[in-house]
Write a protein that holds these residues in place. Structure first.
Motif, PDB file in Angstrom:
ATOM      1  N   GLU A 202       8.287  -1.447   0.837  1.00 23.46           N
ATOM      2  CA  GLU A 202       7.666   0.227   0.704  1.00 23.46           C
ATOM      3  C   GLU A 202       6.713   0.155  -0.535  1.00 23.46           C
ATOM      4  OE1 GLU A 202       9.890   4.597  -0.164  1.00 23.46           O
ATOM      5  OE2 GLU A 202      11.059   2.919  -0.377  1.00 23.46           O
ATOM      6  N   LEU A 203       7.079  -0.706  -1.689  1.00 26.19           N
ATOM      7  CA  LEU A 203       6.311  -0.669  -2.886  1.00 26.19           C
ATOM      8  C   LEU A 203       4.851  -1.429  -2.619  1.00 26.19           C
ATOM      9  CD1 LEU A 203       5.830  -0.080  -5.808  1.00 26.19           C
ATOM     10  CD2 LEU A 203       6.722  -2.410  -6.157  1.00 26.19           C
TER      11      LEU A 203
ATOM     12  N   ARG B 146       9.995  -1.887   6.955  1.00 27.80           N
ATOM     13  CA  ARG B 146      10.961  -2.056   5.873  1.00 27.80           C
ATOM     14  C   ARG B 146      12.188  -3.041   6.152  1.00 27.80           C
ATOM     15  NH1 ARG B 146      13.544   2.532   4.954  1.00 27.80           N
ATOM     16  NH2 ARG B 146      14.117   1.857   3.007  1.00 27.80           N
TER      17      ARG B 146
ATOM     18  N   ARG C  45       2.625   1.336  -0.837  1.00 29.86           N
ATOM     19  CA  ARG C  45       2.671   2.732  -1.468  1.00 29.86           C
ATOM     20  C   ARG C  45       1.118   3.217  -1.931  1.00 29.86           C
ATOM     21  NH1 ARG C  45       6.820   3.514  -6.235  1.00 29.86           N
ATOM     22  NH2 ARG C  45       8.110   3.726  -4.165  1.00 29.86           N
TER      23      ARG C  45
ATOM     24  N   GLN D  36       2.659  -1.501   4.757  1.00 28.37           N
ATOM     25  CA  GLN D  36       3.896  -1.805   4.752  1.00 28.37           C
ATOM     26  C   GLN D  36       4.186  -3.069   5.694  1.00 28.37           C
ATOM     27  OE1 GLN D  36       7.093   0.933   5.492  1.00 28.37           O
ATOM     28  NE2 GLN D  36       6.621   2.232   3.689  1.00 28.37           N
TER      29      GLN D  36
ATOM     30  N   ARG E 251      12.836  -2.244  -0.375  1.00 28.10           N
ATOM     31  CA  ARG E 251      11.789  -1.341  -1.273  1.00 28.10           C
ATOM     32  C   ARG E 251      10.647  -2.371  -1.861  1.00 28.10           C
ATOM     33  NH1 ARG E 251      17.418  -0.731  -5.166  1.00 28.10           N
ATOM     34  NH2 ARG E 251      18.391   0.954  -4.060  1.00 28.10           N
ATOM     35  N   LEU E 252      10.618  -3.647  -1.675  1.00 27.78           N
ATOM     36  CA  LEU E 252       9.546  -4.432  -2.175  1.00 27.78           C
ATOM     37  C   LEU E 252       8.614  -4.114  -0.913  1.00 27.78           C
ATOM     38  CD1 LEU E 252       7.865  -6.590  -3.598  1.00 27.78           C
ATOM     39  CD2 LEU E 252       9.071  -8.346  -2.278  1.00 27.78           C
TER      40      LEU E 252
ATOM     41  N   GLY F 256       3.540  -5.527   2.684  1.00 28.17           N
ATOM     42  CA  GLY F 256       4.878  -5.604   2.678  1.00 28.17           C
ATOM     43  C   GLY F 256       5.448  -7.047   3.124  1.00 28.17           C
TER      44      GLY F 256
ATOM     45  N   GLY G 127       1.803   4.589   2.167  1.00 30.61           N
ATOM     46  CA  GLY G 127       3.032   4.241   2.594  1.00 30.61           C
ATOM     47  C   GLY G 127       2.831   4.022   4.433  1.00 30.61           C
TER      48      GLY G 127
END
Length: 419
Positions: A89-90, A327, A93, A102, A86-87, A106, A97
């Motif tokens: 992905e955030l 991810r 964003r 990412q 999730r981090l 990410g 995305g």
């Protein structure tokens, strides 16, 4: 044969190559360092020095081990739960995305979180170093060095992450093979690049000034048959009182570096003993051997990550569908963290054997075990090294023989030489 089958075969071949390289090129036989001599050496050291060194190490120990434990917990929490994915992905964003965002942002965000969580323990270490007089770097200097370290790591990490996930997108079935080759190449490249481009970020290096000591050191290298580009002096005193020297680089980038603190604190004979030790590393090609084992290990790690990362239970824990997704990077980082902690004792053992061989080389080259012993006493006193550390800690993480081992080796050498 399927790509997975080829990956298994490749991992076996890389593991065998790594083991054979270690068996043939690592000096597993240690020069004599009788325990009786070690205990005698310990008794000869000033009691107050030993007590202060052990007090200092005891003050450092909680922060060091707590940082390792917390770092492991954070890596597992981010990698084996959906938190990490999730981090990632955030972080991607704001850029729609996109896979590259990412992968790079990410991935760096995950590493940064792990670093920030353990940052208080790094500050704890700095406070202990300051309290015991080893650090000459104020908090502003410490913070500047920390930011430089983050910046260098971010640049290298961003390039590695972008390259890794680009390869995955271009070759989704065989990325592990290209990734393994890329990881090995990166290790070799960094061996050339780090001394030239990265080390100057943290220290200023100047050629040792002309004089008897420099002439003696260059003559020593020539007599040893070791081509050394230069003997450089690092301005280490602006951040530490510790004394040290090292050899780095390959081929045209090889150089021997001595701390300016060493030149201030040690006698010429002791400096010569230290440089002779570093010449031993060059003579026995320890940097190329370390680079080779590192490259093989990195390649094997990429293939192992492909195989382990394809495990359904791990993917479900991480909340991702495929190890090839950006991810999934936190999961890969968790696996690397665990592997690093498990392999640490073996890496430490290999390092100790290499360092012991370099000590033996220094003793043979200089023919002056008294100067070598005096240098070990000085190193232990100034650097506040525990001369005979706890066995469990020594076996797990010590990269050099202990002070009493090195003194015992010098005394054994002196007896064999009839001195």
């Amino acid at each position: 044969m399927s790509p997975r089958g080829w990956a298994v075969l490749s991992l076996v071949a890389l593991t065998v190559a790594l083991v054979v390289t270690a068996v043939l090129l690592i000096p597993w036989h240690r020069p004599p360092a009788p325990r009786a001599d070690q205990l005698a050496a310990l008794g000869d050291l000033p009691a107050e020095q030993v007590a202060r060194s052990r007090e200092f190490r005891s003050a450092l120990r909680p922060a060091g081990w707590a940082a390792i434990a917390l770092g492991l917990l954070v890596a597992l929490a981010l990698g084996l739960t959906p938190l990490g994915s999730r981090l990632v992905e955030l972080a991607g964003r704001p850029f729609g995305g996109h896979w590259a965002a990412q992968a790079v942002l990410g991935g760096l965000a995950v590493v940064l979180v792990a670093d920030l969580v353990t940052l208080p323990f790094a500050a704890w270490r700095q406070s202990v170093l300051t309290r015991y007089g080893l650090s000459t770097n104020g908090w502003s200097g410490w913070a500047a060095d920390l930011l430089k370290s983050y910046a260098v790591s971010a640049v290298i990490g961003a390039l590695a992450l972008l390259g890794f996930y680009t390869v995955i997108r271009l070759s989704p079935r065989w990325w592990w093979a290209f990734g393994a080759a890329g990881a090995a190449t990166l290790v070799v490249l960094l061996s050339f690049v780090l001394p030239v481009l990265v080390e100057p970020v943290f220290n200023r290096f100047t050629p040792m000034e002309q004089g008897p000591l420099r002439a003696q050191l260059m003559q020593l290298a020539a007599r040893d048959g070791v081509p050394v580009r230069d003997v450089l002096v690092a301005d280490a005193s602006r951040r530490t009182r510790a004394v040290n020297a090292y050899v780095s680089g390959l081929g045209p980038t090889r150089r021997v570096v001595v701390y300016d603190t060493l030149l201030r604190e040690a006698t010429p004979a002791e400096v010569t003993a230290v440089v002779a030790h570093e010449l031993g590393h060059a003579k026995d090609r320890d940097v190329p051997v370390g680079t080779l084992t590192g490259a093989l290990g990195a390649a094997a790690a990429v293939v192992a990550l492909y195989l382990l990362g394809s495990s359904g239970p791990l993917l479900r824990l991480a909340g991702v569908d495929s190890v090839a997704q950006p991810r999934a990077f936190p999961m890969l980082l968790a696996l690397v963290t665990v592997a690093g902690l498990v392999s640490a004792p073996v890496q430490a053992l290999m390092s100790r054997r290499v360092e012991a061989r370099a000590d033996a080389h220094a003793l043979a080259l200089t023919g002056d075990p008294a100067a070598f012993e005096a240098m070990q006493r000085r190193l232990a006193g100034i650097n506040l090294a525990d001369p005979d550390p706890p066995r469990w800690e020594y076996l797990y993480s010590a990269t050099h023989p202990s002070t009493v081992e090195r003194i015992a080796a010098a005394r054994a050498h002196a007896r064999e030489a009839g001195r």
